[in-house]
Scaffold this motif. Structure first.
Motif, short mmCIF file in Angstrom:
data_model
loop_
_atom_site.label_atom_id
_atom_site.label_comp_id
_atom_site.label_asym_id
_atom_site.label_seq_id
_atom_site.Cartn_x
_atom_site.Cartn_y
_atom_site.Cartn_z
N ILE B 9 0.87 -1.17 0.00
CA ILE B 9 0.00 0.00 0.00
C ILE B 9 0.91 1.22 0.00
O ILE B 9 1.68 1.42 0.94
CB ILE B 9 -0.92 0.01 1.24
N ASP B 10 0.84 1.99 -1.06
CA ASP B 10 1.70 3.17 -1.20
C ASP B 10 3.16 2.82 -0.91
O ASP B 10 3.83 3.47 -0.10
CB ASP B 10 1.27 4.27 -0.22
N ASP B 11 3.64 1.78 -1.53
CA ASP B 11 5.03 1.35 -1.37
C ASP B 11 5.35 0.79 0.00
O ASP B 11 6.50 0.43 0.28
CB ASP B 11 6.02 2.50 -1.69
N VAL B 12 4.39 0.72 0.87
CA VAL B 12 4.63 0.09 2.17
C VAL B 12 4.18 -1.36 2.07
O VAL B 12 3.03 -1.62 1.70
CB VAL B 12 3.85 0.80 3.30
N LYS B 13 5.07 -2.26 2.37
CA LYS B 13 4.69 -3.68 2.36
C LYS B 13 4.07 -4.03 3.70
O LYS B 13 4.62 -3.70 4.75
CB LYS B 13 5.94 -4.54 2.13
N VAL B 14 2.92 -4.67 3.67
CA VAL B 14 2.28 -5.01 4.93
C VAL B 14 1.74 -6.43 4.83
O VAL B 14 1.24 -6.85 3.78
CB VAL B 14 1.18 -3.99 5.29
N THR B 15 1.90 -7.17 5.91
CA THR B 15 1.43 -8.55 5.95
C THR B 15 0.29 -8.64 6.96
O THR B 15 0.45 -8.25 8.12
CB THR B 15 2.57 -9.51 6.33
N VAL B 16 -0.83 -9.11 6.49
CA VAL B 16 -2.02 -9.17 7.34
C VAL B 16 -2.69 -10.52 7.14
O VAL B 16 -2.42 -11.21 6.15
CB VAL B 16 -3.03 -8.05 6.98
N PRO B 17 -3.56 -10.92 8.06
CA PRO B 17 -4.27 -12.20 7.87
C PRO B 17 -5.13 -12.17 6.61
O PRO B 17 -5.69 -11.11 6.27
CB PRO B 17 -5.15 -12.30 9.12
N ALA B 18 -5.22 -13.30 5.95
CA ALA B 18 -6.08 -13.40 4.77
C ALA B 18 -7.49 -13.02 5.17
O ALA B 18 -7.92 -13.30 6.29
CB ALA B 18 -6.04 -14.83 4.22
N GLY B 19 -8.21 -12.39 4.26
CA GLY B 19 -9.58 -12.00 4.57
C GLY B 19 -9.69 -10.60 5.15
O GLY B 19 -10.78 -10.08 5.30
N THR B 20 -8.56 -9.99 5.47
CA THR B 20 -8.59 -8.62 5.98
C THR B 20 -9.05 -7.68 4.87
O THR B 20 -8.73 -7.87 3.70
CB THR B 20 -7.17 -8.22 6.44
N LEU B 21 -9.80 -6.67 5.26
CA LEU B 21 -10.20 -5.66 4.28
C LEU B 21 -9.03 -4.71 4.05
O LEU B 21 -8.23 -4.46 4.96
CB LEU B 21 -11.40 -4.88 4.80
N VAL B 22 -8.95 -4.19 2.85
CA VAL B 22 -7.82 -3.32 2.51
C VAL B 22 -7.76 -2.12 3.46
O VAL B 22 -6.69 -1.68 3.87
CB VAL B 22 -7.94 -2.86 1.04
N VAL B 23 -8.93 -1.62 3.85
CA VAL B 23 -8.95 -0.46 4.72
C VAL B 23 -8.29 -0.78 6.06
O VAL B 23 -7.59 0.06 6.64
CB VAL B 23 -10.40 0.07 4.89
N ASP B 24 -8.47 -2.00 6.54
CA ASP B 24 -7.84 -2.39 7.81
C ASP B 24 -6.35 -2.68 7.62
O ASP B 24 -5.54 -2.41 8.50
CB ASP B 24 -8.55 -3.62 8.40
N ALA B 25 -6.03 -3.23 6.45
CA ALA B 25 -4.61 -3.47 6.16
C ALA B 25 -3.86 -2.14 6.12
O ALA B 25 -2.73 -2.04 6.60
CB ALA B 25 -4.48 -4.21 4.83
N ALA B 26 -4.50 -1.12 5.55
CA ALA B 26 -3.87 0.19 5.48
C ALA B 26 -3.63 0.73 6.89
O ALA B 26 -2.59 1.32 7.18
CB ALA B 26 -4.74 1.15 4.68
N LYS B 27 -4.60 0.51 7.75
CA LYS B 27 -4.46 0.95 9.14
C LYS B 27 -3.22 0.28 9.75
O LYS B 27 -2.43 0.92 10.43
CB LYS B 27 -5.72 0.56 9.93
N ALA B 28 -3.08 -1.01 9.45
CA ALA B 28 -1.92 -1.74 9.98
C ALA B 28 -0.63 -1.17 9.43
O ALA B 28 0.41 -1.21 10.08
CB ALA B 28 -2.05 -3.23 9.64
N ALA B 29 -0.69 -0.63 8.21
CA ALA B 29 0.51 -0.07 7.59
C ALA B 29 0.70 1.39 7.99
O ALA B 29 1.63 2.05 7.52
CB ALA B 29 0.41 -0.21 6.07
N GLY B 30 -0.21 1.89 8.81
CA GLY B 30 -0.09 3.28 9.24
C GLY B 30 -0.55 4.28 8.20
O GLY B 30 -0.16 5.44 8.22
N ILE B 31 -1.38 3.81 7.27
CA ILE B 31 -1.88 4.71 6.23
C ILE B 31 -3.36 4.95 6.47
O ILE B 31 -4.14 4.01 6.67
CB ILE B 31 -1.65 4.08 4.84
#
Lengths: 645, 870
Positions: B9-31
């Motif tokens: 996400i925006d050049d930030v690599k983030v690893t999240v559990p399968a099934g996560t919504l992109v919006v939550d993955a972004a949160k995990a990446a600090g975006i």
């Protein structure tokens, strides 16, 4: 209080569906027929019959145009269509005349309670404009009164209604199929409609009807039956593109069904609501068995044991004809628990919508069929994977399904002799607007616009000032100008020309017609029919309408054009469903091609209107106040006159 | 499908559990991806279009909503492109054109996601010059919540909350297109018991709190994390204070307890904290005039020491006792029982619903176990009325995971509509019914069951005998892999209650699920006060008073050992067992019969927030603080010890319960040291009465240790020493989420498992008579409700009695008429209501209605009460 009969009827309706809630719409028709309209107490009573919260029924009812939740209509509720094709056909004049004859305004009821008057969006009677539909309050019956070109015709229609015999039949008035034609060598879908009793099963059987389905399912003589996969392959080979508007190949759609997941459903999209389109109506009203044979074959191919025909609520007569045809087919054993003696089952259920264009979108249609407001659903999962009641579901248009028996009767190669490789076969072209012979024409794909309009339609009407523009695929697609008439009507060529074949609703616009009015009326339609789920469509489309109304009133501003292009850009593709594109394609191409008319109207605008203080959302925004217009950042990007998006 | 998915996400690599919504993955990446309709606790909708981002694929990029798309391996998302920025700006423009922009008078202003996002992503200036659309403003959707349809941006969060969590679709979308609005059905206000949650999740100021409206601006608030004091769930909440007044309460997330929801009592019932009628000074009864007058703390406490001391010395310590409320903090409960046990020398401590109720000391294994269970057996407990957050959790597991409910209750409670079974039971027959079920379960197990059935039949000849009466229920029970058995106080009172709990334990044991039994009490800190030993027969930490080792241990801690013989129960103390009584936080005298008994006391001390009926009878009234004004810990029904720090300044001179008790003990000890409890120097009182002189001489031997508790935290520290399983419960360690003590630390003796059902089954009432059901009602007339804001107080129903419509018809009684109900205990006049949830042959008079009609008739005593309706 609902009568015991009505309650029993509602319970019977519930039993028709796998989930009783699906019967909510039909049940509200019953309740409305009983009570005359649907005030809160009636809705609550229906809710109790469904075990639902009254809120759920209230929100459902208020979504659909045909449920009267606000006021009780007159004994005969007359609703006139003044959407673009009808507008071009004289609907505004008819409206004036109706108001004068009945002595009431739109939204009012005559003092004796006999007539009430309303406006309605496209009714699928574009070739027979101007027209209105009339609903008989305490029976719920609906009849179309069409071709009301003269005051005499209108008086005749009103007299018939007032006499109490207006609803002896619900067939269109005047009786019989409206104007249709086409090339003799592609006269398939409309082959029988002129025959007496064309809707009866005997007529269809005499023409070889149901033989294809029987042969495919049970085999004939030494020919073995064909497997469902073979049927899918045949349809896939024929490249039958969906006739609803998106043009997705039907066979390909069928092959998306996940293996081993049952039950599966077939849902026939008969919610024909795209302004300028009236082809499915003809099939359902005058040759319903053709559709039913298509349903049998399609259900066999996709292994569905239940099929639903979602008919738009206004197509009361079509629904009646379908019910009759289904009963006939069941009696013959073509439908039911043992079709053609093959042991296969198929139950076909006719489900009437209740007035919502959005329900033509397949996921909204399914949501509606399940007994909810017709909001679209997220895709994926696509209906073929998770559709009706979460089960694999194929949604196809009436005309698409009606092509299936012909393909299986004659083979894919036969079908492909017409049209182009990507647009195979023949097509029902709906011709309406300012042309001499509007009607339904069955022609091969690839027929040019010029041929359709001049050869079959007789050219633009004498009072039109000549042809200015054509909308080739229903109101939602882009305009074609007079210099582009040699474009073949097929998917690829229209796409190349920056438009689309859509539902093949060809609307002809004359030179004297104001394109601003067209734009305003088009956007008004999408404003009226927006489901309200997503922000850009719910807020942006009414905004566009307000701007266009202002320009029409002579209060346009120079920056309005850039603003409209900007808004259109921010609606199309940003909305939840394709409705966003549908709402703005016409406007975008209108502004691109007929910009002059808008510029002229703005230039001729009266003194600039007093603009209320324009809020500044952010303190750090460039301009200080609304006293002077800050230059819009949009100006540069959206102001190019030849702007093509 | 891999468990973990890596995307960019925006050049930030983030690893999240399968099934996560992109919006939550972004949160995990600090975006930050702005959203309105999306909410982590609600199903994805994709309606507001605010979170449109670019998905970069092989065929170029496409826009899609980050709140509906789930992550995929290798997915590339861009949230900072020109297109994304333009779309956000346009979308906010769309939202704002018809938004009234009345931020200066909007409660949400200052904490409004729409404001924040407009600042961060919005257009600078409006392009909109058309008239705005008008809809309803200030539109009440319930007595507690106002809707402003113009501010509403149609994100559907409120609708989805009520649908997905409450299963009460009471808000809906009406009309369509631009005219779409959120509304209730005419005449049907929102009545979900956690309805206030929709205010918290509304991303604009469309839904506002009618109690808190216009009482604060968000940026002025001092916010204190706290714990709710209404029911034993212990929901986490936040106290918002401004200029020393509690302005509002909002929910605080604690996934182990309340997710992020609280019920409407927790949210709206808080005006008692700064109610003008709060007691601000101590009161003492004027000797001459016989009325209460204001006094200093010294005077009031001296009076208590003197009078209680006099009673102790004259008649022995067993003639005084204390009754506390189960909502006081652990610290208050601990010091209260310590005062009586260590200083007075009696075990006469109890609370209403304390020793009278057969409580399972370990409560519920865990609230999160609800979400893991496939069958929940509710015996005589109605979560919807008694603990709405449990009802929310239960509905969730039913709706989302297909759990079943087995409900055994005299009334068809709200949850009975869900799949499973509802077994109506006459009040008092629970044990018999459970016995039959246990036998049927045994029988279905085959030969071994045959024997058990024989025993069971022999033991209980009255039981109709196990038979195939409940095949469905037995199948339901047998099929359950992780059941929970929950019972409430209504079926656990008295001897019948003992039998019921024993029978329920038998049933659970027969299914091999003996450890799944749970008791859920009524008081907010009922678990805590039991842990603290606020019971006549139980010491802190559940040791019986007869346990010499524990008494010795406590003796070392306190300086003095508690007595070995059990004290008097609440009922006995009220019924004349004591001459002096200390009541902390309970309004016992609301019931006239109890008031009559309390009048006979020689001396009554009441420590409370208000001049309650009980306080009016008192000789000394000590003004206490509410939970919001004092530090304290509370233990919820799953043994979670949670902090409730002081959120606002104490009202008047009121003090925290624990502080009052400490001050009292100090005076008591001082008097003891001087051999004089009068509080005045011996010189000032030259003529000592006889008993004092004698006593002074006897004063030798061990002495109580001084009470040195400068803070509530220091009390908690001592609790850690007194109650072994509280050893780790230090204030700091509790954090904001609290800590659970392990049920394994408390080896619960399954002492009653073999108890036979000696109670005769309740027989069907005679014609014209009905059995009283007094199960609770959410909006009742409890003390806090009486001192709630007007909007809330009007929810207190007029006293009523509900009968089954069939009974009404048979008895030819009309709904709405006033009827006299008589039982052996008393008689009341009530308005008649028809209610199909009430079983034929019973009358439902909810507990704690105004005037306490159910209690007057004898409800809540654990015995079937027969009522005549005339």
């Amino acid at each position: 209080m609902l009568s015991d009969n009505a309650k029993a009827e509602i319970r019977a309706l519930q039993a028709r569906y796998p989930m009783p809630r699906s019967a909510l719409g039909p049940a509200l028709y019953v309740a409305q027929r009983e009570a005359g309209w649907l005030p809160a107490d009636v809705l609550a009573e229906v809710a109790a019959l469904f075990g639902l919260d009254a809120t759920e029924v209230g929100e459902f009812a208020s979504f659909y145009h045909m449920y009267n939740t606000h006021r009780e209509p007159g004994q005969y509720h007359i609703e006139i269509c003044d959407n673009v094709p009808c507008m071009l056909g004289g609907a505004v004049k008819l409206g004036d005349l109706l108001r004068e004859r009945l002595g009431i305004e739109f939204g009012q009821t005559t003092p004796d309670g006999k007539f009430s008057l309303g406006r309605v969006e496209c009714l699928g009677a574009c070739a027979t404009a101007p027209m209105f539909m009339c609903t008989e309050k305490f029976t719920g019956r609906i009849r179309y009164f069409e071709e009301l070109h003269t005051p005499e015709k209108l008086d005749e229609a009103l007299a018939l209604i007032a006499s109490g015999h207006g609803f002896d039949t619900c067939e269109r008035w005047p009786l019989g199929p409206f104007r249709h034609g086409g090339r003799p060598d592609t006269n398939f879908l409309l082959a029988r409609v002129d025959k007496p009793d064309s809707h009866r099963i005997e007529t269809y059987i005499a023409d070889g009807g149901y033989e294809t389905a029987r042969r495919v399912i049970t085999g004939a003589g030494t020919t073995p039956p064909r497997s469902p996969q073979q049927v899918i392959d045949e349809v896939k080979a024929a490249v039958v593109r969906g006739r609803g508007g998106a043009g997705f190949p039907a066979g390909q759609k069928w092959s998306f069904l996940p293996a081993g997941k049952y039950p599966r459903y077939l849902v026939v999209n008969a919610d024909e609501s795209e302004p300028g389109t009236f082809k499915d109506r003809m099939i359902m009203e005058y040759d319903p068995h053709q559709l039913i044979e298509g349903i049998i074959l399609t259900s066999y191919a996709i292994e569905a044991e239940r099929a639903f025909i979602y008919v738009r609520g206004e197509y009361y007569f079509a629904a009646q004809r379908l019910e009759g045809a289904i009963a006939e087919a069941e009696a013959k054993g073509f439908l039911g628990d043992n079709i053609f003696g093959s042991g296969k089952k198929l139950k076909v259920i006719v489900h009437r919508g209740a007035g919502a264009y959005e329900c033509g979108e397949e996921t909204a249609l399914l949501t509606s069929l399940e007994g909810y407001r017709g909001h679209p659903r997220l895709k994926p999962p696509f209906p073929a994977v998770e559709g009706l009641y979460g089960k694999p579901t194929i949604v196809n248009n009436v005309e698409t399904i009606s092509n299936v028996p012909h393909i299986l009767r004659h083979g894919a190669d036969w079908y492909k002799q017409w049209g182009t490789p990507q647009s195979t076969g023949f097509r029902l072209f709906c011709l309406s607007g300012q042309v001499k012979r509007p009607g339904l024409y069955e022609l091969p794909h690839g027929t040019t616009l010029r041929e359709l309009i001049y050869e079959y339609g007789g050219g633009p009407t004498d009072d039109s000032g000549g042809l200015k523009a054509v909308i080739p695929g229903g109101l939602s697609v882009q305009f074609i100008t007079a210099d582009q008439l040699d474009i073949p009507l097929d998917y690829e060529n229209l796409a190349k020309a920056g438009s689309a074949l859509g539902s093949a609703g060809v609307i002809v616009i004359g030179a004297d017609q104001s394109m601003i009015e067209i734009a305003r009326r088009t956007v008004a339609f999408y404003r009226e029919e927006s489901c309200g789920k997503c922000t850009p469509c719910r807020e942006g489309v009414p905004w566009l309408e307000a701007i266009l109304e202002r320009i029409e009133r002579g209060e346009g501003r120079v920056e309005d054009i850039a603003l409209m292009l900007y808004l259109a850009d921010m609606i199309g593709g940003k909305s939840f469903c394709p409705f966003g594109y549908a709402a703005i394609w016409g406007l975008q191409s209108n502004l691109a091609k007929f910009r002059g008319e808008f510029d002229a109207a703005i230039a001729a605008a009266r003194e600039r209107p007093v603009i209320p203080i324009r809020p500044i959302y952010r303190p750090d925004a460039g301009a200080a106040s609304g006293v002077t217009e800050p230059s819009l950042p949009l100006e540069e990007k959206y102001n190019a006159p030849t702007h093509r998006r | 499908m891999p468990d973990q998915v890596t995307l960019t996400i925006d050049d930030v690599k983030v690893t999240v559990p399968a099934g996560t919504l992109v919006v939550d993955a972004a949160k995990a990446a600090g975006i930050d991806i702005p959203v309105f309709c999306s909410h982590p606790k609600l199903d994805p909708l994709g309606a507001c279009r605010m979170c449109l981002v670019e998905f970069v694929g092989s065929r170029g990029s496409r826009l899609d909503t980050a709140c509906t798309v789930r992550v995929a391996e290798g997915m590339a998302v861009r949230t900072n492109t020109e297109q994304v920025k333009a779309v956000r700006e346009a979308n906010l423009g769309f939202i704002l054109i018809n938004h009234p922009l009345d931020c200066p008078i909007c409660d949400k202003g200052g904490e409004c996601p729409l404001q924040d996002q407009t600042m961060a992503y919005g257009p600078g200036v409006s392009q909109f010059v058309e008239p705005k659309r008008h809809k309803n403003k200030r539109y009440p959707i319930s007595d507690l919540i106002l809707l402003d349809q113009e501010r509403c941006i149609l994100c559907w969060r409120c609708i989805r909350y009520l649908e997905e969590w409450e299963d009460k679709p009471q808000l809906g979308l009406f009309e369509r297109g631009g005219e779409t609005m959120i509304d209730t059905f005419p005449g049907q206000p929102v009545d979900a018991k956690t309805s206030g949650s929709i205010i918290d999740i509304c991303p604009v100021g469309a839904l506002t709190n009618r109690v808190a409206r216009f009482r604060y601006r968000p940026w002025e608030l001092k916010k204190t994390p706290s714990v709710c004091n209404h029911c034993p769930v212990g929901c986490n909440l936040r106290l918002d204070e401004r200029v020393h007044a509690l302005r509002r309460i909002v929910a605080r997330e604690n996934m182990a307890v309340n997710d992020e929801w609280i019920c409407d009592k927790g949210r709206f019932v808080h005006q008692f904290v700064d109610h003008p009628e709060r007691l601000k000074k101590p009161l003492v009864r004027d000797a001459q005039r016989g009325t209460l007058r204001e006094a200093t703390w010294d005077e009031a406490l001296d009076r208590v020491v003197e009078k209680l001391g006099a009673l102790v010395e004259a008649n022995g310590p067993n003639t005084v006792g204390g009754i506390a409320s189960p909502r006081v903090s652990n610290e208050a409960a601990y010091l209260f029982q310590k005062f009586f046990r260590a200083l007075v020398g009696t075990n006469n401590v109890d609370f209403a619903g304390g020793s009278a109720v057969r409580a399972w000391p370990t409560g519920l294994s865990a609230i999160t176990d609800i979400a893991r269970s496939d069958l929940i057996v509710l015996v005589g407990f109605d979560p919807s009325e008694a603990a709405p957050l449990l009802a929310v959790h239960i509905k969730r597991v039913v709706l989302r995971k297909g759990a079943k409910l087995l409900i055994i209750h005299p009334r068809r409670i709200e949850l009975a509509k869900y799949p499973g079974a509802y077994l109506p039971v006459l009040p008092g027959n629970e044990a018999a019914l459970l016995g039959e079920l246990a036998a049927a379960v045994q029988a279905s197990k085959g030969v071994r069951g045959q024997e058990a059935r024989g025993k069971q039949a022999a033991r209980n000849p009255q039981s109709p005998g196990p038979g195939p009466q409940y095949p469905d229920v037995v199948a339901l029970l047998a099929a359950a892999k992780s059941p929970l058995f929950i019972y409430g106080p209504d079926v656990a009172r008295g001897e019948r209650g003992r039998a019921t709990v024993a029978a329920l334990l038998n049933l659970a044991t027969a299914l091999g699920q003996g450890d799944k039994l749970a008791y859920i009490g009524a008081g907010a800190n009922e678990q805590g006060v039991r842990d603290m030993g606020l019971l006549p027969d139980t010491l802190p930490g559940y040791a019986p008073v007869s346990d010499a080792a524990v008494r010795e241990r406590l003796g070392k801690l306190w300086g003095l050992q508690p007595p070995a013989e059990a004290g008097q129960t609440c009922a006995r103390m009220i019924g004349g067992g004591v001459k002096g009584l200390f009541v902390m936080g309970d309004n016992l005298a609301a019931l006239p019969a109890v008031a009559e008994a309390l009048r006979k006391l020689d001396f009554l001390v009441v420590q409370d927030l208000f001049l309650t009926e009980t306080a009016q009878l008192a000789d000394v009234v000590l003004p206490a603080c509410s939970f919001a004004e004092a530090d304290g810990t509370y233990t919820n029904l799953e043994r979670r010890v949670q902090r409730g720090p002081q959120g606002i300044r104490a009202v008047g001179e009121s003090k925290a319960d624990w502080a009052i008790l400490t001050a009292l003990a100090e005076k008591w000890l001082a008097a003891e040291g001087r051999g004089d409890r009068s509080g005045v120097a011996p010189a000032a009182a030259p003529e000592l009465p006889d008993w004092k002189r004698k006593k002074r001489k006897a004063k030798t031997g061990p002495a109580a240790k001084p009470w040195n508790y400068p803070t509530a935290q220091s009390v908690l520290e001592e609790i850690g020493k007194a109650v072994p399983f509280y050893a780790t419960m230090r204030w700091e360690a509790l954090g904001e989420g609290g800590l659970q003590w392990s049920a394994r630390d408390l080896r619960v003796g399954v002492r009653d498992s073999g108890l036979s059902n000696t109670q005769s089954p309740t027989s069907n009432p005679r014609p014209g008579e009905f059995l009283l059901v007094s199960s609770p009602l959410f909006w009742d007339a409890s003390l806090f409700m009486q001192y709630a804001a007007d909007q809330v107080r009007q929810l207190i129903p007029a006293p009523f009695v509900a009968l089954n419509p069939a009974d009404l018809a048979t008895a030819k009684l009309a709904e709405g008429s006033q009827m006299t109900l008589t039982s052996p205990h008393g008689s009341v006049i009530l308005t008649l209501k028809a209610d199909a949830s009430v079983q034929p042959g019973t009358v439902w008079i909810p507990a704690t209605l105004p005037g306490l009609p159910a209690e007057t008739l004898g409800g809540g005593r654990g015995e079937p009460i027969s009522v005549v309706v005339r």
